[in-house]
Design an enzyme around this catalytic site. Structure first.
Site, PDB file in Angstrom:
ATOM      1  N   GLU A   1       0.838  -1.220   0.000  1.00  0.00           N
ATOM      2  CA  GLU A   1       0.000   0.000   0.000  1.00  0.00           C
ATOM      3  C   GLU A   1       0.866   1.261   0.000  1.00  0.00           C
ATOM      4  OE1 GLU A   1      -2.784  -0.318   3.232  1.00  0.00           O
ATOM      5  OE2 GLU A   1      -4.090  -1.598   2.049  1.00  0.00           O
TER       6      GLU A   1
ATOM      7  N   GLU B   1      -5.032  -8.582  -0.543  1.00  0.00           N
ATOM      8  CA  GLU B   1      -5.695  -8.332   0.741  1.00  0.00           C
ATOM      9  C   GLU B   1      -7.178  -8.099   0.498  1.00  0.00           C
ATOM     10  OE1 GLU B   1      -4.234  -5.303   3.373  1.00  0.00           O
ATOM     11  OE2 GLU B   1      -2.159  -5.775   2.898  1.00  0.00           O
TER      12      GLU B   1
HETATM   13  C1  BGP Z   1      -4.131  -2.740   5.308  1.00  0.00           C
HETATM   14  C2  BGP Z   1      -2.751  -3.289   5.716  1.00  0.00           C
HETATM   15  C3  BGP Z   1      -2.786  -4.610   6.397  1.00  0.00           C
HETATM   16  C4  BGP Z   1      -4.007  -4.826   7.277  1.00  0.00           C
HETATM   17  C5  BGP Z   1      -5.290  -4.284   6.632  1.00  0.00           C
HETATM   18  C6  BGP Z   1      -6.499  -4.410   7.537  1.00  0.00           C
HETATM   19  O1  BGP Z   1      -4.028  -1.375   5.160  1.00  0.00           O
HETATM   20  O2  BGP Z   1      -1.957  -3.439   4.548  1.00  0.00           O
HETATM   21  O3  BGP Z   1      -1.569  -4.716   7.115  1.00  0.00           O
HETATM   22  O4  BGP Z   1      -3.797  -4.309   8.534  1.00  0.00           O
HETATM   23  O5  BGP Z   1      -5.120  -2.944   6.280  1.00  0.00           O
HETATM   24  O6  BGP Z   1      -6.595  -3.253   8.350  1.00  0.00           O
HETATM   25  P1  BGP Z   1      -6.746  -3.390   9.916  1.00  0.00           P
HETATM   26  O7  BGP Z   1      -5.710  -4.373  10.338  1.00  0.00           O
HETATM   27  O8  BGP Z   1      -6.542  -2.032  10.464  1.00  0.00           O
HETATM   28  O9  BGP Z   1      -8.153  -3.912  10.140  1.00  0.00           O
END
Ligand code: BGP
Length: 486
Positions: free
Chosen positions: A192, A386
């Site tokens: 990201e 993701e």
């Molecule tokens: C994205 C990241 C991940 C993961 C995901 C879910 O931005 O790349 O590392 O964390 O978000 O978000 P969260 O963990 O805050 O629910």
């Protein structure tokens, strides 16, 4: 007779985690503190107070630099994947995962980022991890930067703002390519890369309060340029060191809709979408989009570029485009539009969509829209690395009945199948947090994404035992039938 939509036979079904959210072992076996280790350590602050918890102070940075250990905060522990990875890989193999996305913690390899020699214990850990994945026929998909910049480096240079960090990162990546060239084919450079705008410290080690004359935007774009150059140099080196390797960029895909057909709403939304795509444009097209160059001029942001940077970007573009997708957003220029509280990126409520307990608007069709848009724009293979539903799962008599997660993925997989049927080339799908891990945005353990439950609560208490959820067996069936039986 029209053919029934289906997934390609070599579709890479799997899961994704990140070192700083799963490994724990934050300061053992030679690992240095990373920026992730600093942001979550707050003395005497309950994890329940997430806003304060995520704040950054000189005090918790100083403690992290001293290697001060603190069992109170699970983020520092993750889920102890560092010691339990063989058990977890066996569970992923039992599900039938064909690929697993993990990251290499930079500070486990070079504890300060500029060490004369690498930390051999760190290199050995990932060699064992990737070897075990290969033994189980699980393809590694490795992220080189997932919020794990060495804290010493970020403090010395104010993160990616300084050009020296480019050299340090390229050196780290070359070490990884050399040591793992027989084990890893698929690589992602920056997780990201766009999140430098939203979370400058977490993703790029930039402390806005240290930015020159407080012009944080200037430093953020300078840091972003250094990441673009680093990504291109690393792509070059990966191809040279590992023939046949595939390097991808990774974008937070924030599909955004206008709340009305009012032209002002449509224009505002178009600008949001173009800004989101810019971060992949540079790594796919090898140059800054002209509208962005003009926008930076108008805002008085001047990026220092070294001679050769433009050629480096142009000559070393990525092989595929990967992205995260959790939700769609809705944009409005109208003051009466109800903005979703909390996380700034969430925009305004979309009256047609349900939302998760954390307000993330659930939109499977939005995933298909993103796939069509990205494939039409870049005409390169796509990888969803993701996607998932963070939810408060409950253990009832040793079982976790997470039908809501099954429904979420069924709807999203259906839309991927439809996009493939309409001509989009999709390499695979790694669900986020295939095992419960620590939330990046809130440091919570209770925001669970996994098909595998981990017994640990928001305060770090628990046995860390692993439990198969109902969705574990559902995903196992989906993979076994290559998406035919959902
Ligand atoms: C994205 C990241 C991940 C993961 C995901 C879910 O931005 O790349 O590392 O964390 O978000 O978000 P969260 O963990 O805050 O629910």
């Amino acid at each position: 007779m029209t053919s029934k939509p289906s997934f390609p036979k070599n579709f890479l079904w799997g899961g994704a985690i990140a070192a700083n959210q799963a490994e724990g072992a934050w300061n053992i076996d030679g690992k240095g503190p990373s920026v992730a280790d600093a942001i979550t350590w707050k003395p005497n602050v309950s994890l329940k107070d997430y806003s304060a918890h995520m704040a950054l102070t000189d005090e918790n940075i100083a403690d992290a630099l001293k290697g001060k250990n603190d069992e109170l905060y699970p983020k520092r522990r993750g889920i102890d994947f560092y010691h339990r990875y063989k058990e977890d890989l066996a569970l992923f193999a039992e599900m039938g995962c064909k690929v697993l996305r993990v990251s290499i913690a930079w500070s486990r390899i070079f504890p300060t980022g500029e060490d004369s020699e690498p930390n051999e214990a760190g290199l050995a850990f990932y060699h064992d991890l990737f070897s075990e994945m290969r033994r189980l026929n699980i393809e590694p998909l490795v992220t080189l930067s997932h919020y794990e910049m060495p804290l010493v480096l970020s403090e010395k240079y104010n993160g990616w703002v300084h050009r020296n960090v480019v050299d340090a990162f390229v050196r780290f990546c070359r070490m990884c390519f050399e040591r793992y060239k027989d084990l890893v084919v698929y690589w992602l450079t920056f997780n990201e890369i766009d999140s430098i705008r939203r979370h400058p410290f977490t993703t790029a080690g930039i402390r806005e309060e240290k930015s020159a004359e407080g012009c944080a935007e200037q430093d953020i774009y300078q840091g972003l340029h250094h990441q673009f150059v680093a990504s291109a140099l690393v792509t070059r080196d990966c191809h040279a060191i590992i023939p046949g390797s595939q390097v991808g960029c990774m974008l937070t895909k924030l599909t955004t809709y206008p709340r009305t057909c009012k032209p002002e709403d449509v224009e505002a939304t178009l600008k949001k979408n173009l800004e989101n795509l810019f971060y992949a444009d540079v790594q796919v097209f090898g140059a800054y989009p002209p509208l962005v160059t003009r926008d930076l001029e108008r805002r008085g942001i001047h990026i220092e570029m070294q001679p050769g940077d433009a050629e480096t970007l142009r000559a070393n573009t990525v092989d595929f485009v990967s992205f995260s997708y959790y939700m769609s957003l809705t944009e409005s220029t109208q003051p009466d539009a109800e903005r979703i509280p909390g996380n700034t990126i969430l925009g305004v409520k979309n009256p047609y969509l349900p939302a998760s307990e954390w307000g993330w608007q659930i939109d499977p069709v939005g995933l298909k829209i993103s796939l069509l848009e990205l494939y039409d724009r870049y005409q390169k293979p796509l990888f969803i690395v993701e996607c998932g539903l963070g939810a408060k799962d409950e253990v009832v008599a040793g079982k976790i009945h997470d039908d809501y997660r099954i429904d979420y993925f069924r709807a999203h997989f259906e839309q991927v199948k439809n996009a493939i049927d309409e001509g989009v080339e999709v390499m695979g799908f790694t669900t986020w947090g295939a095992i419960d891990i620590i939330s990046a945005g809130t440091s919570q353990m209770s925001k669970r994404y996994g098909f595998i439950y981990v017994d640990q609560d928001d305060e770090g208490a628990g046995s860390l035992a692993r439990l198969r959820k109902d969705s574990f067996y559902w995903y196992q069936k989906v993979i076994a039938t290559n998406g035919a039986d959902m």
